[in-house]
Write a protein that holds these residues in place. Structure first.
Motif, mmCIF file in Angstrom:
data_model
loop_
_atom_site.group_PDB
_atom_site.id
_atom_site.type_symbol
_atom_site.label_atom_id
_atom_site.label_comp_id
_atom_site.label_asym_id
_atom_site.label_seq_id
_atom_site.Cartn_x
_atom_site.Cartn_y
_atom_site.Cartn_z
ATOM 1 N N TYR A 196 6.613 -1.824 9.067
ATOM 2 C CA TYR A 196 7.811 -1.084 8.663
ATOM 3 C C TYR A 196 7.865 -1.093 7.143
ATOM 4 O O TYR A 196 7.165 -1.873 6.481
ATOM 5 C CB TYR A 196 9.088 -1.649 9.281
ATOM 6 N N ALA A 197 8.693 -0.216 6.589
ATOM 7 C CA ALA A 197 8.589 0.147 5.175
ATOM 8 C C ALA A 197 8.631 -1.046 4.230
ATOM 9 O O ALA A 197 7.742 -1.213 3.387
ATOM 10 C CB ALA A 197 9.687 1.153 4.822
ATOM 11 N N TYR A 198 9.656 -1.896 4.342
ATOM 12 C CA TYR A 198 9.763 -2.945 3.330
ATOM 13 C C TYR A 198 8.807 -4.105 3.592
ATOM 14 O O TYR A 198 8.778 -5.076 2.830
ATOM 15 C CB TYR A 198 11.209 -3.417 3.147
ATOM 16 N N GLY A 220 14.525 1.244 1.880
ATOM 17 C CA GLY A 220 15.889 1.242 2.400
ATOM 18 C C GLY A 220 16.190 2.491 3.206
ATOM 19 O O GLY A 220 16.872 2.438 4.242
ATOM 20 N N PHE A 221 15.673 3.625 2.749
ATOM 21 C CA PHE A 221 15.851 4.876 3.489
ATOM 22 C C PHE A 221 15.232 4.768 4.882
ATOM 23 O O PHE A 221 15.866 5.103 5.894
ATOM 24 C CB PHE A 221 15.212 6.027 2.708
ATOM 25 N N PHE A 222 14.006 4.277 4.933
ATOM 26 C CA PHE A 222 13.347 4.153 6.234
ATOM 27 C C PHE A 222 14.004 3.070 7.094
ATOM 28 O O PHE A 222 14.019 3.178 8.330
ATOM 29 C CB PHE A 222 11.861 3.848 6.050
ATOM 30 N N HIS A 223 14.537 2.038 6.454
ATOM 31 C CA HIS A 223 15.213 0.984 7.223
ATOM 32 C C HIS A 223 16.463 1.535 7.908
ATOM 33 O O HIS A 223 16.773 1.156 9.047
ATOM 34 C CB HIS A 223 15.579 -0.176 6.306
ATOM 35 N N ALA A 240 12.151 1.603 -6.908
ATOM 36 C CA ALA A 240 11.458 2.566 -6.048
ATOM 37 C C ALA A 240 11.136 1.948 -4.694
ATOM 38 O O ALA A 240 11.304 2.590 -3.643
ATOM 39 C CB ALA A 240 10.180 3.049 -6.730
ATOM 40 N N TYR A 241 10.688 0.703 -4.710
ATOM 41 C CA TYR A 241 10.304 0.032 -3.460
ATOM 42 C C TYR A 241 11.484 -0.063 -2.501
ATOM 43 O O TYR A 241 11.390 0.316 -1.330
ATOM 44 C CB TYR A 241 9.771 -1.363 -3.777
#
Length: 437
Positions: free
Chosen positions: A226-228, A46-49, A40-41
């Motif tokens: 950022y997301a990750y 990854g989508f936002f990246h 999930a993480y």
């Protein structure tokens, strides 16, 4: 009318317990629970990246690419590395704890539903008393409605039903309580526990200098989240804040492993979304609660770092304890940071261009191919000793490189000797000057 006793209640069904089979054959549920968090993480981040890399939906970005480049004090690789290490630790800890958990069993679901139906039946004994308080004779009323509505009459009589089994409405309510009501309460309490745990520990890490400088300051190297980077923390902080907080909520609410899968996965997605750097009007995660990417991003700014401590679900602790941002509209502050970061990028670009020597471009691909072609041609000329020539050239190049390294070392030694001599002369001069006073 007589009171209901347990012996007058419908009998509870028998049951046989058996181990719960894994959701995915070959993968135990505890392992799947841990793997889902990682999947999930990286799926969400990854989508936002991808959006970041290709600058998609830039109108919804909270920060520009220039800000990510110039304002953050940690590289993307370092963030990626530390997040992976934390996830490895979390997974190992989760699997270790799972070894001490009893094996989950199934087979008593119908029994548990019937227990709730029994509780509903027993709760009906209060109906005559409540009607009596209102001045209504339960026996008389029940007798009147019994011909047309026998089940209603049974409720009015205090749960005395002529049928030997539970009524259909009792079973419907019991199933709703068991399959929906209790899980909703479990999740609500777990969310309250996690929000409380993380708010006070997070706030303490900002108020205590040692905790901040030793642990939490690492996370705030990301002024532009950022997301990750959501789980980019000091390992100790990650364990205290995330692993223990959610783990305690899971145990305190007596969730099953599969309930834990849902809860942990939702918490992970929420945490990633809060750091994604986008304020989408159509992102459901950002509208379920008031705690979203825009809210948490304020906390990552130098001017808002002592506010908006709440995470990851709701913001009630900030509102209750007065730590929510109260500085009004932040758009001007964000615009100032965007302009400053862009100016830095432009200044570095101009400096780099000014330092470039005006020379003709070299086609390195062609040059390499030419060199290889020449070597092949010499190698094929065995009649004139082509292979020996290449060997001699290789040996000469090796000797030149070795001589170059020796020269560099000699220069370094000479430089160090001169530096020491200089220090010695300055020390002598200082001592001499001191002696003159």
């Amino acid at each position: 009318m007589t009171n209901i006793t347990v012996s007058e209640l419908p009998a509870l069904p028998s049951y046989t317990l058996r181990p719960r089979p894994p959701l995915i054959p070959g993968i135990s549920d505890p392992l799947l629970q841990m793997l889902l968090l990682v999947v999930a993480y990286w799926t969400v981040s990854g989508f936002f990246h991808i959006l970041d890399v290709y600058n998609l939906f830039s109108e919804y970005r909270l920060h520009t690419p220039a800000e990510v480049l110039k304002r953050n004090h940690v590289t993307r690789y370092e963030v990626f590395r530390d997040v992976v290490l934390q996830q490895i630790g979390q997974t190992a800890f989760g699997l270790l704890i799972a070894q001490f958990d009893p094996v989950e069993t199934i087979g008593r679901e119908e029994y548990d539903v019937a227990v709730w139906a029994q509780r509903i039946r027993l709760a009906q004994r209060w109906i005559p008393t409540l009607l009596g308080v209102a001045g209504v004779d339960a026996l008389s009323l029940g007798t009147k409605v019994q011909p047309g509505y026998p089940q209603l009459a049974g409720v009015i009589f205090g749960g005395f039903h002529s049928a030997p089994s539970f009524a259909s409405w009792e079973m419907t309510i019991a199933k709703f309580i068991y399959w929906a009501g209790i899980p909703v309460i479990q999740f609500a309490v777990a969310i309250l526990i996690v929000d409380t745990w993380q708010y006070f520990l997070h706030r303490a890490m900002h108020m205590n200098k040692f905790l901040y400088t030793t642990l939490h300051s690492r996370h705030h190297r990301l002024y532009v989240p950022y997301a990750y980077g959501a789980l980019y923390n000091h390992p100790v902080e990650g364990f205290l804040l995330d692993t223990l907080g959610t783990g305690f909520a899971y145990l305190a609410t007596c969730m099953t492993v599969r309930q834990g899968m849902v809860f942990f996965t939702c918490a992970t997605i929420k945490t990633v979304d809060d750091h994604c750097g986008y304020a989408f009007p159509w992102d459901p995660v950002q509208h379920l609660t008031s705690n979203n990417a825009a809210y948490h991003d304020v906390h990552h700014q130098s001017w808002g770092i002592k506010t908006n401590f709440s995470q990851p679900f709701f913001t009630f602790w900030d509102r209750v304890l007065g730590t929510a941002w109260t500085g009004g509209d932040v758009s001007a502050r964000y615009q100032r940071d965007r302009i400053a970061a862009q100016k830095k990028v432009e200044a570095e670009t101009d400096a780099a261009q000014a330092s470039v020597v005006n020379s003709s471009e070299i086609d390195t691909t062609t040059a390499v191919e030419q060199a290889r072609s020449s070597q092949r041609q010499v190698l094929e000329d065995e009649e004139h000793g082509g292979p020996q020539i290449l060997q001699e050239e290789a040996r000469e190049e090796k000797e030149v490189r070795q001589a170059s390294r020796r020269s560099v070392r000699r220069k370094s030694v000479k430089s160090i000797s001169e530096h020491i001599a200089g220090l010695h002369s300055r020390s002598t001069a200082i001592l001499h000057a001191d002696g003159m006073h």
